[in-house]
Design an enzyme around this catalytic site. Structure first.
Site, PDB file in Angstrom:
ATOM      1  CD  GLU A  46      -2.641  -1.070   2.666  1.00 60.62           C
ATOM      2  OE1 GLU A  46      -3.527  -1.920   2.829  1.00 60.62           O
ATOM      3  OE2 GLU A  46      -2.347  -0.218   3.534  1.00 60.62           O
TER       4      GLU A  46
ATOM      5  CB  CYS B 259       2.268   7.242   3.907  1.00 63.14           C
ATOM      6  SG  CYS B 259       2.639   5.924   5.066  1.00 63.14           S
TER       7      CYS B 259
ATOM      8  CB  CYS C 270       5.579  -5.862   8.822  1.00 64.97           C
ATOM      9  SG  CYS C 270       6.760  -5.170  10.005  1.00 64.97           S
TER      10      CYS C 270
ATOM     11  CB  CYS D 233       3.306  -3.627  16.021  1.00 64.89           C
ATOM     12  SG  CYS D 233       5.029  -3.187  15.743  1.00 64.89           S
TER      13      CYS D 233
ATOM     14  CB  CYS E  95       0.306  -3.312  13.109  1.00 63.29           C
ATOM     15  SG  CYS E  95       0.731  -3.070  11.388  1.00 63.29           S
TER      16      CYS E  95
ATOM     17  N   GLY F 109       5.811  -2.451   6.672  1.00 65.91           N
ATOM     18  CA  GLY F 109       7.186  -2.899   6.871  1.00 65.91           C
ATOM     19  C   GLY F 109       7.993  -2.014   7.791  1.00 65.91           C
ATOM     20  CD  GLU F 110      11.628  -0.847  11.519  1.00 70.78           C
ATOM     21  OE1 GLU F 110      10.700  -0.535  12.271  1.00 70.78           O
ATOM     22  OE2 GLU F 110      12.514  -0.050  11.165  1.00 70.78           O
TER      23      GLU F 110
ATOM     24  CB  SER G 163       8.437   6.025  10.671  1.00 70.38           C
ATOM     25  OG  SER G 163       7.812   5.615  11.845  1.00 70.38           O
TER      26      SER G 163
ATOM     27  CB  SER H  74       6.641   3.597  16.095  1.00 64.71           C
ATOM     28  OG  SER H  74       6.402   4.098  14.811  1.00 64.71           O
ATOM     29  CG  LEU H  75       8.418   5.685  22.876  1.00 67.51           C
ATOM     30  CD1 LEU H  75       9.798   5.107  22.607  1.00 67.51           C
ATOM     31  CD2 LEU H  75       8.547   6.956  23.716  1.00 67.51           C
ATOM     32  CG  HIS H  76       3.271   3.113  19.439  1.00 69.17           C
ATOM     33  ND1 HIS H  76       2.795   4.264  18.857  1.00 69.17           N
ATOM     34  CD2 HIS H  76       3.749   2.355  18.407  1.00 69.17           C
ATOM     35  CE1 HIS H  76       2.955   4.201  17.534  1.00 69.17           C
ATOM     36  NE2 HIS H  76       3.542   3.069  17.252  1.00 69.17           N
TER      37      HIS H  76
ATOM     38  CG  ASN I  24      -7.045   4.808  11.201  1.00 76.27           C
ATOM     39  OD1 ASN I  24      -8.012   5.533  11.397  1.00 76.27           O
ATOM     40  ND2 ASN I  24      -5.929   5.258  10.662  1.00 76.27           N
TER      41      ASN I  24
ATOM     42  CB  CYS J 173      -0.627   0.780   8.023  1.00 73.31           C
ATOM     43  SG  CYS J 173       0.751   0.077   7.164  1.00 73.31           S
TER      44      CYS J 173
HETATM   45  S1  SF4 Z   1       3.439  -1.033  12.987  1.00 75.90           S
HETATM   46 FE1  SF4 Z   1       5.015  -0.982  11.378  1.00 75.90          FE
HETATM   47  S2  SF4 Z   1       6.710  -2.168  12.259  1.00 75.90           S
HETATM   48 FE2  SF4 Z   1       4.901  -2.666  13.489  1.00 75.90          FE
HETATM   49  S3  SF4 Z   1       4.055  -4.529  12.518  1.00 75.90           S
HETATM   50 FE3  SF4 Z   1       3.020  -2.751  11.579  1.00 75.90          FE
HETATM   51  S4  SF4 Z   1       4.197  -2.302   9.725  1.00 75.90           S
HETATM   52 FE4  SF4 Z   1       5.483  -3.590  11.045  1.00 75.90          FE
END
Ligand code: SF4
Length: 363
Positions: A99, A114, A121, A125, A128, A171-172, A203, A226-228, A302, A349
């Site tokens: 995407e 973006c 990924c 997380c 996600c 992805g990371e 990011s 991305s701390l969260h 979201n 995402c």
């Molecule tokens: S938030 Fe980012 S790093 Fe974490 S699982 Fe989703 S895509 Fe991967």
């Protein structure tokens, strides 16, 4: 040659660096001086088959068209939100998909893009949607550049200029840093004139060696973390990587990047109801950032359905969000609430891709 074809029979042109293209030209009897012009044209989203747009010999163009595929990705689905947010689902040459998103700026002539760095990924997380289908593969530098091209076309069609680019999609990026940097080096090469370094943000969920490698690459791009969560226990519960790198280790790496690049780090914090949105957690976050010149970007969650661990996360209520923001500011932290976007489309995402995959498997 069809730009829409996803069957790349040869290497796609956007995948080549200027040096690779120059070497190919020289070994095929052409003057390598044309290589930057070809790449510049690709980044300007002018198609090399449009004769009027290029400034190199027709014979060279014919050879390029015969030797390389013009593009290897195709837009197979396009969702447009009432607020103008446009989500593209791109099919890759091997039928995988990723995407890319165009977000309209409040200034009427600008937009932000973006883009994704991996198909799927592996980071897991828990909130996600992307990670629910697992990791598939790293994207090539050409596939990253093609996302940039698709988004630039979308922005132009909306009478906007693509001004910023964030690696915040699927992805990371730190786990595909070689290809991410190769793409950025072309997109932000001043001789190619497409974009500036500061217009690009990478990011990360907090991969410390990757942040250090980015610092050593010395490109001057922006960094977002991305701390969260302000504490290791909550963070590790949400992000498996939190068990490997502590909050303090991640922030120390961001400090090093900031000291070397002079770029202020953005702290991304997605507010999840009852998980990380209490006033006490806001105070802990403010304490953590005291003495650091970092900005907090509060994100509205979201919903992405049932998580990997069988949970259902909800976005924080407007009142709770406002209280968190006020608490941060009262304790001297620079913080902003990012506007919710694309609420009427698959905004999370990975959600559009997940839906598409489910539809294909039930068809
Ligand atoms: S938030 Fe980012 S790093 Fe974490 S699982 Fe989703 S895509 Fe991967």
């Amino acid at each position: 040659m069809s730009i829409g074809s996803t069957q790349a029979t040869s290497r796609p042109l956007p995948d080549l660096s200027v040096a690779e293209l120059r070497a190919w030209m020289q070994s095929n009897g052409f003057n390598g001086v044309h290589a930057p012009r070809v790449v510049r044209s690709l980044l300007a989203t002018k198609e090399p088959e449009n004769r009027a747009d290029f400034l190199w010999p027709e014979k060279l163009n014919a050879r390029l068209m015969a030797a390389f595929a013009p593009e290897s990705t195709a837009v197979v689905q396009r969702q447009v939100s009432a607020d103008g947010t446009t989500k593209l689902l791109l099919r890759l040459h091997d039928q995988r998909s990723v995407e890319s998103v165009l977000m309209h700026d409040y200034r009427g002539d600008r937009a932000a893009g973006c883009i994704s760095s991996q198909a799927g990924c592996a980071m897991g997380c828990d909130f996600c949607a992307t990670t629910q289908t697992g990791f598939e593969r790293n994207l090539t530098s050409g596939e990253i550049i093609e996302q940039f091209r698709h988004l630039r076309r979308e922005a132009r069609a909306a009478d906007r200029v693509l001004r910023t680019l964030v690696f915040m999609g699927m992805g990371e990026p730190m786990l595909n840093l070689k290809n991410v940097l190769a793409a950025i080096e072309r997109i932000a090469d001043p001789r190619l004139g497409a974009f500036g370094w500061r217009q690009i943000t990478i990011s990360t969920v907090g991969i410390v060696p990757g942040i250090d490698e980015l610092r050593e690459a010395n490109l001057g791009v922006q960094l977002a973390i991305s701390l969260h969560a302000p504490d290791d226990a909550t963070r590790a519960d949400l992000l498996p990587l939190g068990r490997r790198f502590s909050v303090n280790e991640v922030l120390a790496a961001a400090d090093r990047h900031q000291a070397a690049s002079g770029r202020i780090t953005t702290i991304q914090y997605c507010l999840l109801a009852g998980v990380n949105d209490s006033p006490a957690q806001a105070r802990d976050l403010a304490r953590l950032l005291a003495g650091r010149r970092m900005h907090v970007n509060l994100l509205r969650y979201n919903p992405a359905g049932i998580s990997l661990r069988g949970r259902i996360y909800e976005p924080s209520s407007p009142a709770r969000t406002e209280a968190f923001l006020s608490e941060l500011r009262a304790h001297g932290t620079v913080a902003h609430l990012r506007r919710a976007r694309g609420q009427d489309i698959d905004a999370a995402c990975g959600q559009l891709r997940k839906r598409q995959a489910a539809q294909s498997s039930s068809a």
